[in-house]
Write a protein that holds these residues in place. Structure first.
Motif, mmCIF file in Angstrom:
data_model
loop_
_atom_site.group_PDB
_atom_site.id
_atom_site.type_symbol
_atom_site.label_atom_id
_atom_site.label_comp_id
_atom_site.label_asym_id
_atom_site.label_seq_id
_atom_site.Cartn_x
_atom_site.Cartn_y
_atom_site.Cartn_z
ATOM 1 N N ASP A 75 -23.209 -55.859 -34.389
ATOM 2 C CA ASP A 75 -23.442 -55.420 -35.765
ATOM 3 C C ASP A 75 -22.253 -55.854 -36.618
ATOM 4 O O ASP A 75 -21.105 -55.641 -36.232
ATOM 5 C CB ASP A 75 -23.573 -53.890 -35.778
ATOM 6 C CG ASP A 75 -23.987 -53.337 -37.124
ATOM 7 O OD1 ASP A 75 -23.893 -54.055 -38.141
ATOM 8 O OD2 ASP A 75 -24.404 -52.167 -37.167
ATOM 9 N N ARG A 76 -22.556 -56.415 -37.779
ATOM 10 C CA ARG A 76 -21.491 -56.914 -38.655
ATOM 11 C C ARG A 76 -20.532 -55.812 -39.103
ATOM 12 O O ARG A 76 -19.410 -56.083 -39.508
ATOM 13 C CB ARG A 76 -22.104 -57.593 -39.879
ATOM 14 C CG ARG A 76 -22.815 -58.889 -39.540
ATOM 15 C CD ARG A 76 -23.516 -59.496 -40.751
ATOM 16 N NE ARG A 76 -22.702 -59.575 -41.947
ATOM 17 C CZ ARG A 76 -22.031 -60.650 -42.336
ATOM 18 N NH1 ARG A 76 -22.092 -61.743 -41.616
ATOM 19 N NH2 ARG A 76 -21.339 -60.630 -43.445
ATOM 20 N N LYS A 77 -20.935 -54.573 -38.989
ATOM 21 C CA LYS A 77 -20.064 -53.466 -39.385
ATOM 22 C C LYS A 77 -18.777 -53.430 -38.565
ATOM 23 O O LYS A 77 -17.771 -52.910 -39.019
ATOM 24 C CB LYS A 77 -20.807 -52.131 -39.246
ATOM 25 C CG LYS A 77 -21.911 -51.947 -40.245
ATOM 26 C CD LYS A 77 -22.624 -50.632 -40.031
ATOM 27 C CE LYS A 77 -23.802 -50.510 -40.980
ATOM 28 N NZ LYS A 77 -24.554 -49.277 -40.772
ATOM 29 N N TRP A 78 -18.815 -53.979 -37.365
ATOM 30 C CA TRP A 78 -17.619 -54.000 -36.512
ATOM 31 C C TRP A 78 -16.522 -54.915 -37.065
ATOM 32 O O TRP A 78 -15.370 -54.841 -36.622
ATOM 33 C CB TRP A 78 -17.984 -54.446 -35.092
ATOM 34 C CG TRP A 78 -18.627 -53.356 -34.295
ATOM 35 C CD1 TRP A 78 -19.951 -53.234 -34.016
ATOM 36 C CD2 TRP A 78 -17.977 -52.244 -33.704
ATOM 37 N NE1 TRP A 78 -20.174 -52.108 -33.278
ATOM 38 C CE2 TRP A 78 -18.962 -51.474 -33.061
ATOM 39 C CE3 TRP A 78 -16.659 -51.804 -33.642
ATOM 40 C CZ2 TRP A 78 -18.680 -50.301 -32.379
ATOM 41 C CZ3 TRP A 78 -16.369 -50.643 -32.958
ATOM 42 C CH2 TRP A 78 -17.367 -49.905 -32.344
ATOM 43 N N TRP B 180 -14.971 -54.677 -39.662
ATOM 44 C CA TRP B 180 -13.912 -53.917 -40.335
ATOM 45 C C TRP B 180 -12.708 -53.714 -39.412
ATOM 46 O O TRP B 180 -11.581 -53.574 -39.888
ATOM 47 C CB TRP B 180 -14.418 -52.564 -40.848
ATOM 48 C CG TRP B 180 -14.801 -51.599 -39.754
ATOM 49 C CD1 TRP B 180 -16.044 -51.438 -39.218
ATOM 50 C CD2 TRP B 180 -13.933 -50.696 -39.067
ATOM 51 N NE1 TRP B 180 -16.000 -50.492 -38.220
ATOM 52 C CE2 TRP B 180 -14.717 -50.012 -38.104
ATOM 53 C CE3 TRP B 180 -12.581 -50.392 -39.144
ATOM 54 C CZ2 TRP B 180 -14.190 -49.045 -37.249
ATOM 55 C CZ3 TRP B 180 -12.058 -49.432 -38.288
ATOM 56 C CH2 TRP B 180 -12.858 -48.772 -37.358
#
Length: 154
Positions: free
Chosen positions: A83-86, A88
């Motif tokens: 997931d692209r959220k990682w 961060w």
């Protein structure tokens, strides 16, 4: 312990000590004093073994760099594969490294100091104290400066 030697155990300008928790700093210093005192009466081969251990000891900076690299790579891998959220995670880690480079402090420094990771200055101070005790510098003149009559001069 000699007063001059005691001063060496707390290197000036040591950012890790300056920004580390006071209790952790005092515990690290106390343990270092005890180790140095205990090696005063040990055989030379044990002192040499301790010096070898100190050469291999990881300092605070190295642990911080490895920790940052592992977390950054993990964040990148998870960001690309899950997931692209990682993504961060590497951003926060880079921010911490920048903060540490500029000020000498970042949140992981406090944790690493509590785990009793020492700075390079503290490790080097212990090595120097053991070498002084061992007599490595006997006969060396204090305050001697090179003259024009020495080897390689004039």
């Amino acid at each position: 312990m000699d007063a001059r030697l005691e001063q060496l155990l707390m290197p000036r300008g040591d950012r890790g000590r300056r920004h580390g928790p006071g209790k952790a700093n005092e515990e690290i210093l106390r343990e270092m004093r005890e180790r140095i005192a205990s090696y005063a009466s040990r055989p030379q081969d044990e002192v040499e073994g301790r010096l070898d251990e100190l050469e291999r000891e990881w300092d605070l900076e190295r642990a911080l760099q490895v920790n940052a690299a592992v977390l950054s790579l993990a964040g990148l891998v998870l960001g690309v594969t899950r997931d692209r959220k990682w993504l961060w995670v590497p951003g926060v880690v880079a921010g911490f490294l920048l903060q540490h480079a500029v000020s000498g402090w970042c949140p992981p420094v406090e944790v690493l100091r509590r785990w009793k990771l020492r700075t390079r200055g503290e490790i080097d101070a212990e090595k120097f104290a053991l070498r002084v005790q061992r007599g490595d510098f006997r006969g060396a003149e204090v305050g001697h400066s090179a003259s024009s009559e020495g080897p390689g001069w004039g």
